[in-house]
Every structure is written in C-alpha cells, then in structure tokens.
Design an enzyme around this catalytic site. Structure first.
Site, mmCIF file in Angstrom:
data_model
loop_
_atom_site.group_PDB
_atom_site.id
_atom_site.type_symbol
_atom_site.label_atom_id
_atom_site.label_comp_id
_atom_site.label_asym_id
_atom_site.label_seq_id
_atom_site.Cartn_x
_atom_site.Cartn_y
_atom_site.Cartn_z
ATOM 1 N N PRO A 2 56.010 20.048 28.116
ATOM 2 C CG PRO A 2 54.995 20.383 25.978
ATOM 3 C CD PRO A 2 54.577 20.508 27.446
ATOM 4 C CD GLU A 3 62.209 20.174 30.445
ATOM 5 O OE1 GLU A 3 63.280 20.945 30.430
ATOM 6 O OE2 GLU A 3 62.251 19.516 31.628
ATOM 7 C CE LYS A 52 58.837 25.113 29.114
ATOM 8 N NZ LYS A 52 58.618 24.736 30.248
ATOM 9 N NE ARG A 132 53.671 38.666 27.773
ATOM 10 C CZ ARG A 132 52.455 38.249 27.366
ATOM 11 N NH1 ARG A 132 51.941 39.088 26.502
ATOM 12 N NH2 ARG A 132 52.268 37.062 27.546
ATOM 13 C CG ASN A 173 60.705 20.688 37.322
ATOM 14 O OD1 ASN A 173 61.496 21.490 37.981
ATOM 15 N ND2 ASN A 173 60.319 19.446 37.959
ATOM 16 N NE ARG A 264 56.776 21.475 37.512
ATOM 17 C CZ ARG A 264 57.088 21.581 36.220
ATOM 18 N NH1 ARG A 264 57.059 22.761 35.657
ATOM 19 N NH2 ARG A 264 57.425 20.471 35.660
#
Ligand SMILES: [Zn+2]
Length: 282
Positions: A2-3, A52, A132, A173, A264
């Site tokens: 999932p983006e 995410k 992070r 992506n 990718r």
C-alpha cells in the site's frame, strides 16, 4: 504494497468508526495476545498515519489517573490489510483467516490480517521510530526542509531517494514513476542535480496526487479534466496512469522504457523525461 494514501485513508475511516470509544482488543490468531491485553478496554483517542505506519493511540489513564498513552504500531508490509465490518450487540462476525488484531467498538469490528509489524509502544519508542521515518507529505506539519536537505545533498538517483522511507515517507512505486514523469525528470537523475524549485514542484505534485488518492481510493494520476469527472471516476487499469505499467506513454505515444531502481521496476518516457547531468558531486 500500500502507498501512503491508503494508510491515510485507513486512518480516516477508523477514526470515524472507532475513535473516542473504549475498544475490546483481541488477537484471534494468538500472535498479538500479550499486546492486545495491554490496551484492551481502553479508549482509542486517535489513529495517526505516518508514511506507511499507523499508530493507534490509546488513553491508558484509567487506574493511576496520571495521563499516559500507548500506541499499537502497525506496518502493513506487502500483505497486511484491514477489514471493517458491522457488528450489532451480540452479533459479531467470526474472524476470517489469520486475524492478528481485532478491534471491537460500538457497532464496528476492524480486523487486521498479515501485517509486517503489530506491537505496543510507549511514547518514547514512538518518538524514536518517528526520527527514523522520513517526513510524510500528507501530514499538515510535514518538514519539507528536511526532505530538501536529504535529496539535494545526495548523489543517489532521485527515483531511489523517493522510495527511501527515511528520506520521504509514503511514496510508493506508482507515485514515484508518475510524479517524475509529470515534472519530466528522468528517475536516474542524481538528487544533487535538482534545484530547490524543481524539487518543490515534485513534492507539490506528489502531495496533490496522494490527496486525490486519500479522497477516492484507487490511484489515478491523470486529472479529471483530461476525461471529464464521470468518465474519470470509472478509469480502470493502466488508463489511470501516464506510463506506469503501460506499453506506450499517454503523453507522447512513444514506447515506455522499463528500468530497475531500488529493487523495483520503474517506468519512464525516454523522449520526455530529462536527465539532469551528474550533479555537484558532494
Ligand atoms: Zn512520452
């Protein structure tokens, strides 16, 4: 995978269906039993998306009266997903598959299957993790200056940098390929070959597209005015994109080139996207 827009969408939906309620938290599969028992019966204040990651903030004040918060941290990874179902009193649907965490509110039950991470964190641990994670373009307090420093100071390719979740979080992506096409930059261009203005244009475009994604769900990187709103709503498959997974570029009709970056596949138009040279090499 999932983006970022999907994560923000989940947060929005779950804040509406479960926010402010004391939840029954369980782990039907058993793997999150310990964590679930820590927050079970407490009030869910808010669901916070970051890149995410999702943080389910629970108010733990009950016994000690001292304000304290704990978060259930979730990263969906490649296969994780949430399912929301209606649940009336005494009529709760059976868990389907390996349900890691089940959140039961007044009239909704949310099941989490197959996440990469699902663990309980205190405020300090969340802050450490936050450092992070790169700034999230969809959060109102997004630290754009931090993104600029990381990208403009790097010799790595812009296509790789956009997917590095410690540089900027939430871009996946599809948005990577489509945004670089939309501003006509070759994904192999080094970060330090870009200037502030071009990078800002890229980040603005990614933000605008992801906001459309939060609102409508499926990613569409072609604006409604190209097709008319009604037709736009029904776009399917690669019709929704300029070049992602397409044989030909929607812009110029030429052949789409396929390369590998950060493990990718990246799609680009060799006619329209410019390679900006080798950068300043710092
Ligand atoms: Zn083209």
């Amino acid at each position: 995978m999932p983006e970022g827009h999907t994560i923000h969408r989940y947060a929005r939906q779950m804040n509406l269906s479960l926010g402010g309620q004391k939840l029954a938290v369980t782990s039907p599969q058993g793997r999150f039993e310990g964590g679930a028992s820590l927050v079970d019966g407490h009030r869910l204040d808010t669901v916070e998306p970051l890149g995410k990651h999702l943080f389910f903030w629970f108010n733990m004040t009950a016994r000690s009266k001292a304000a304290s918060r704990k978060a259930v941290h979730v990263h969906l990874g490649m296969y994780g997903r949430f399912t929301t179902q209606k649940s009336a009193e005494g009529d709760v649907p059976d868990p389907r598959g390996q349900v890691r965490m089940r959140l039961l509110g007044h009239d909704r039950v949310v099941d989490l299957n197959g996440p990469t991470a699902c663990d309980v964190m205190d405020v300090e641990a969340v802050d450490t993790l936050r450092e992070r994670i790169g700034p999230d373009l969809l959060t109102p307090d997004c630290d754009r200056a931090r993104i600029h420093r990381r990208i403009l100071g790097s010799r790595a390719a812009i296509g790789t940098l956009l997917m590095d979740q410690s540089v900027v979080s939430g871009i996946g992506n599809i948005y990577r390929a489509e945004c670089l096409y939309r501003i006509r930059i070759d994904p192999r261009t080094p970060g330090n070959a870009l200037d502030d203005e071009t990078l800002e244009k890229l980040l603005d475009d990614a933000t605008a597209l992801m906001k459309i994604g939060v609102q409508y769900g499926p990613i569409r990187t072609v604006e409604p005015d190209v097709f008319g709103k009604k037709r736009w709503n029904q776009l399917k498959g690669d019709e929704r994109f300029w070049l992602y997974k397409r044989k030909t570029c929607r812009g110029c009709g030429g052949e789409v080139e396929v390369i590998e970056q950060a493990g990718r596949t990246v799609y680009l138009c060799p006619r329209e996207q410019a390679f900006l040279g080798i950068g300043s090499g710092c």
